[in-house]
Design a protein around this motif. Structure first.
Motif, mmCIF file in Angstrom:
data_model
loop_
_atom_site.group_PDB
_atom_site.id
_atom_site.type_symbol
_atom_site.label_atom_id
_atom_site.label_comp_id
_atom_site.label_asym_id
_atom_site.label_seq_id
_atom_site.Cartn_x
_atom_site.Cartn_y
_atom_site.Cartn_z
ATOM 1 N N ILE A 50 0.927 -1.068 0.058
ATOM 2 C CA ILE A 50 0.064 0.060 0.136
ATOM 3 C C ILE A 50 0.797 1.159 -0.081
ATOM 4 O O ILE A 50 1.967 1.194 0.642
ATOM 5 N N ALA A 53 0.213 5.385 0.009
ATOM 6 C CA ALA A 53 -0.630 6.758 -0.131
ATOM 7 C C ALA A 53 -2.170 6.251 -0.130
ATOM 8 O O ALA A 53 -3.151 6.442 -0.789
ATOM 9 N N LYS A 54 -2.718 5.063 0.753
ATOM 10 C CA LYS A 54 -3.897 4.386 0.654
ATOM 11 C C LYS A 54 -4.282 3.866 -0.493
ATOM 12 O O LYS A 54 -5.385 3.598 -0.464
ATOM 13 N N HIS A 55 -3.384 3.700 -1.452
ATOM 14 C CA HIS A 55 -3.850 2.953 -2.710
ATOM 15 C C HIS A 55 -2.701 1.635 -2.724
ATOM 16 O O HIS A 55 -1.911 1.637 -2.237
#
Length: 88
Positions: A33, A35-37
């Motif tokens: 993961i 940056a929350k992606h």
């Protein structure tokens, strides 16, 4: 990671990557993961190779372009370090 796209070479790449990592004793146990992606390892590989390979990307400081290619926010200050670490 397999479901991020239906590109035919994705499955082969990920199968090979996971087998290699398992064989060397560092299996991929979690989806990376950033940056929350989800960090698309296949696309990361394609972008780095497309820019001439790891040494070229490091020497020419092309990590920002790789970050853009992955559609990651440009505000991530540690993007170059994180992407390089994940790639290696």
């Amino acid at each position: 990671l397999y479901e991020l796209s239906e590109e035919p070479k994705r499955k082969e790449f990920l199968d090979d990557l996971f087998a290699f990592m398992q064989k060397r004793g560092t299996p991929v146990n979690r989806i990376p993961i950033m940056a929350k992606h989800v960090l698309d390892l296949y696309e990361l590989f394609r972008l780095v190779v497309g820019k001439g390979g790891l040494v070229e990307v490091i020497n020419k400081k092309l990590w920002r372009e790789v970050t853009k290619g992955l559609n990651l926010p440009s505000s991530i200050t540690s993007a170059a370090f994180t992407l390089r670490t994940q790639y290696v």
